[in-house]
Design a protein around this motif. Sequence first.
Motif, PDB file in Angstrom:
ATOM      1  N   UNK A 182     -34.849  45.945  21.784  1.00  0.00           N
ATOM      2  CA  UNK A 182     -34.501  44.757  20.783  1.00  0.00           C
ATOM      3  C   UNK A 182     -34.305  45.529  19.433  1.00  0.00           C
ATOM      4  N   UNK A 183     -35.120  46.528  19.080  1.00  0.00           N
ATOM      5  CA  UNK A 183     -34.905  47.265  17.797  1.00  0.00           C
ATOM      6  C   UNK A 183     -33.477  48.181  18.164  1.00  0.00           C
ATOM      7  N   UNK A 184     -32.849  48.262  19.117  1.00  0.00           N
ATOM      8  CA  UNK A 184     -31.873  48.973  19.143  1.00  0.00           C
ATOM      9  C   UNK A 184     -30.631  47.962  19.323  1.00  0.00           C
ATOM     10  N   UNK A 185     -30.735  46.485  19.508  1.00  0.00           N
ATOM     11  CA  UNK A 185     -29.895  45.784  19.509  1.00  0.00           C
ATOM     12  C   UNK A 185     -29.448  45.320  20.806  1.00  0.00           C
ATOM     13  N   UNK A 186     -30.173  45.608  21.612  1.00  0.00           N
ATOM     14  CA  UNK A 186     -29.461  45.470  23.115  1.00  0.00           C
ATOM     15  C   UNK A 186     -29.957  44.242  24.047  1.00  0.00           C
ATOM     16  N   UNK A 187     -30.667  43.283  23.272  1.00  0.00           N
ATOM     17  CA  UNK A 187     -31.362  42.309  24.051  1.00  0.00           C
ATOM     18  C   UNK A 187     -30.572  41.128  23.785  1.00  0.00           C
ATOM     19  N   UNK A 188     -29.729  41.117  22.536  1.00  0.00           N
ATOM     20  CA  UNK A 188     -29.005  39.728  22.228  1.00  0.00           C
ATOM     21  C   UNK A 188     -27.602  39.923  22.837  1.00  0.00           C
ATOM     22  N   UNK A 189     -26.961  38.777  23.344  1.00  0.00           N
ATOM     23  CA  UNK A 189     -25.476  38.866  23.687  1.00  0.00           C
ATOM     24  C   UNK A 189     -24.741  38.883  22.464  1.00  0.00           C
ATOM     25  N   UNK A 190     -23.576  39.393  22.672  1.00  0.00           N
ATOM     26  CA  UNK A 190     -22.659  39.563  21.558  1.00  0.00           C
ATOM     27  C   UNK A 190     -21.709  38.199  21.837  1.00  0.00           C
ATOM     28  N   UNK A 191     -21.820  37.159  20.994  1.00  0.00           N
ATOM     29  CA  UNK A 191     -21.375  35.821  21.314  1.00  0.00           C
ATOM     30  C   UNK A 191     -19.818  36.027  21.014  1.00  0.00           C
TER      31      UNK A 191
END
Length: 131
Positions: free
Chosen positions: A100-109
Amino acid sequence: MADLIQYYGTGRRKSAIARVFLRPGSGNFTVNGKQFEEYFVTPAQRAAAKLPLGIADINETFDVLTTVKGGGVNGQADAVKLGIARALMEFNIELRKALKSGGMVTRDARGKERKKYGQKGARARFQFSKR
């Protein structure tokens, strides 16, 4: 039949969808039946797709088998990135904080903006003529 241990994650980006399977192994990476380097040609695509494995520090522990369809190759690389991150979280939920700190948990919408009526494209207008 032997009990196969594998972890699954689905990744999406724009119109690309990736199904990712992580299986215990020696670090083989296949995409749609091809080798990783053969499918993702540019270094940026390769780096984007393998980023979650580097953050979790388990590059050589799993074989990664992915099936990707739709979109372009860059969108597919980002879809594989999200799929690997989700599969890693299924393997070990403790990795979620680092991912999550690397920004990989959220989908790029972000997606393609639609074309508006009376216009040439989504943002492009027809040239204005005063006379």
